[in-house]
Design an enzyme around this catalytic site. Sequence first.
Site, PDB file in Angstrom:
ATOM      1  N   THR A 204      -7.361   4.396  13.067  1.00 50.20           N
ATOM      2  CA  THR A 204      -6.941   5.460  11.928  1.00 50.20           C
ATOM      3  C   THR A 204      -7.014   3.902  10.227  1.00 50.20           C
ATOM      4  O   THR A 204      -7.021   3.215  10.755  1.00 50.20           O
ATOM      5  CB  THR A 204      -5.892   6.472  11.624  1.00 50.20           C
ATOM      6  OG1 THR A 204      -6.039   7.049  10.742  1.00 50.20           O
ATOM      7  CG2 THR A 204      -4.742   6.333  11.456  1.00 50.20           C
TER       8      THR A 204
ATOM      9  N   ASP B 112      -8.362  18.841  10.416  1.00 48.84           N
ATOM     10  CA  ASP B 112      -7.452  17.448   9.448  1.00 48.84           C
ATOM     11  C   ASP B 112      -6.296  18.779   9.288  1.00 48.84           C
ATOM     12  O   ASP B 112      -6.382  18.537   7.809  1.00 48.84           O
ATOM     13  CB  ASP B 112      -7.888  16.502   8.908  1.00 48.84           C
ATOM     14  CG  ASP B 112      -7.673  15.830   8.276  1.00 48.84           C
ATOM     15  OD1 ASP B 112      -6.600  15.164   9.079  1.00 48.84           O
ATOM     16  OD2 ASP B 112      -7.469  15.048   7.329  1.00 48.84           O
TER      17      ASP B 112
ATOM     18  N   LYS C  54      -3.307   7.681  17.765  1.00 49.86           N
ATOM     19  CA  LYS C  54      -3.795   7.537  16.812  1.00 49.86           C
ATOM     20  C   LYS C  54      -3.051   6.188  16.265  1.00 49.86           C
ATOM     21  O   LYS C  54      -2.005   5.981  15.891  1.00 49.86           O
ATOM     22  CB  LYS C  54      -3.624   8.365  15.120  1.00 49.86           C
ATOM     23  CG  LYS C  54      -4.859   9.454  15.061  1.00 49.86           C
ATOM     24  CD  LYS C  54      -4.251  10.376  14.284  1.00 49.86           C
ATOM     25  CE  LYS C  54      -4.872  10.141  12.973  1.00 49.86           C
ATOM     26  NZ  LYS C  54      -4.866  11.077  12.327  1.00 49.86           N
TER      27      LYS C  54
ATOM     28  N   PHE D 289     -11.870   5.954   6.308  1.00 47.80           N
ATOM     29  CA  PHE D 289     -11.557   6.804   5.137  1.00 47.80           C
ATOM     30  C   PHE D 289     -13.241   7.197   4.510  1.00 47.80           C
ATOM     31  O   PHE D 289     -14.174   6.113   4.304  1.00 47.80           O
ATOM     32  CB  PHE D 289     -10.645   6.778   3.999  1.00 47.80           C
ATOM     33  CG  PHE D 289      -8.866   7.130   5.123  1.00 47.80           C
ATOM     34  CD1 PHE D 289      -9.624   7.272   6.854  1.00 47.80           C
ATOM     35  CD2 PHE D 289      -8.215   7.238   4.884  1.00 47.80           C
ATOM     36  CE1 PHE D 289      -8.599   7.635   7.611  1.00 47.80           C
ATOM     37  CE2 PHE D 289      -7.053   7.811   5.508  1.00 47.80           C
ATOM     38  CZ  PHE D 289      -7.340   7.687   7.055  1.00 47.80           C
TER      39      PHE D 289
ATOM     40  N   GLU E 264      -0.622  10.744  16.087  1.00 40.87           N
ATOM     41  CA  GLU E 264      -0.358   9.428  14.958  1.00 40.87           C
ATOM     42  C   GLU E 264       0.889   8.813  15.849  1.00 40.87           C
ATOM     43  O   GLU E 264       1.898   9.103  16.125  1.00 40.87           O
ATOM     44  CB  GLU E 264      -0.603   9.318  13.969  1.00 40.87           C
ATOM     45  CG  GLU E 264      -0.747   7.865  12.992  1.00 40.87           C
ATOM     46  CD  GLU E 264      -1.813   8.179  11.871  1.00 40.87           C
ATOM     47  OE1 GLU E 264      -1.542   7.330  11.193  1.00 40.87           O
ATOM     48  OE2 GLU E 264      -2.383   9.129  11.863  1.00 40.87           O
TER      49      GLU E 264
END
Length: 320
Positions: free
Chosen positions: A156, A17, A132, A178, A96
């Site tokens: 996400t 990440d 994403k 998450f 993303e």
Amino acid sequence: MNNQLEQLKSLTTVVADTGDIDAIRRYRPQDATTNPTLLLKAATLPAYQEHVKAALDFGKQQGRGQTDILHHATDKLSVLIGKEILGIIPGRISTEVDARLSFNTRATVDKAQRLIELYESEGISKDRVLIKIASTWEGIRAAQKLEKEGIQTNLTLLFGFAQACACADAGVYLISPFVGRILDWHKKASGRDSYPAAEDPGVLSVSRIFNYYKANNYNTVVMGASFRNTGEILELAGCDRLTISPNLLEELENSTESVERKLDASNPSTNDQQNSMAENAFRWAMNEDAMATEKLAEGIRNFATDQVKLENSLAELIKN
């Protein structure tokens, strides 16, 4: 005995990440993921200054007016950094879509297609890229359309079970539920300073989603994300994938304590009935889940803020 990171890799696919090339080289993850916050940090690193210049040159060639130039430049920068990372890892990079498009299905699809075109212009095939997208209703619909076109997606900012059900129904390739941000919310709401890892609300949420998916034979990959400590990570050993920041990768690498499988795709345990999620049911479920609603909105705002900061930093370079 191998360190915890190596033990974990034998149970779970580890994803970095970060956009930091040096960290990716060190920890040798299968995949990597970026977002506007990580790109903003990466753009300040010496290793990426040639990419920043190339992105600005591209923006000036393609854009009309500063706003358009910056949109082209930030897209190109994310692709150039993604390409650099793909030269190190064997797997895929997640890139993303602008968070400001989170409630616009058509614009999200258009942006995703544009990012794939940019990757292909750099010699990177779409099978090495995940797009994403925030797990709004509109984002999930965009992902469903992209999947049908052969563009695979990573959904996400996923905090609630309703989001996970809708993503499974849509046939998305991967979700990133998450953990740490869920813990943050519950600590604030409850006034507690901490939770044991096995009782961590974020860990319980990802475990529930994982078991629901496996019990109902969904192909969507579950990738736990946003960790606050290694205890959360180790409680999810056996999850399809885990995306982990460099500081926590280092902690795992420095420990030789035993790692046990906590999640088992061959033996899922769930009390949840299969749930096909229509729009009205999705919106009501989100309305009833204060944590998921608040954290989704906050995440979109924060990513949008960092996207604007990235554009502003590039705008300053254009002036100079």
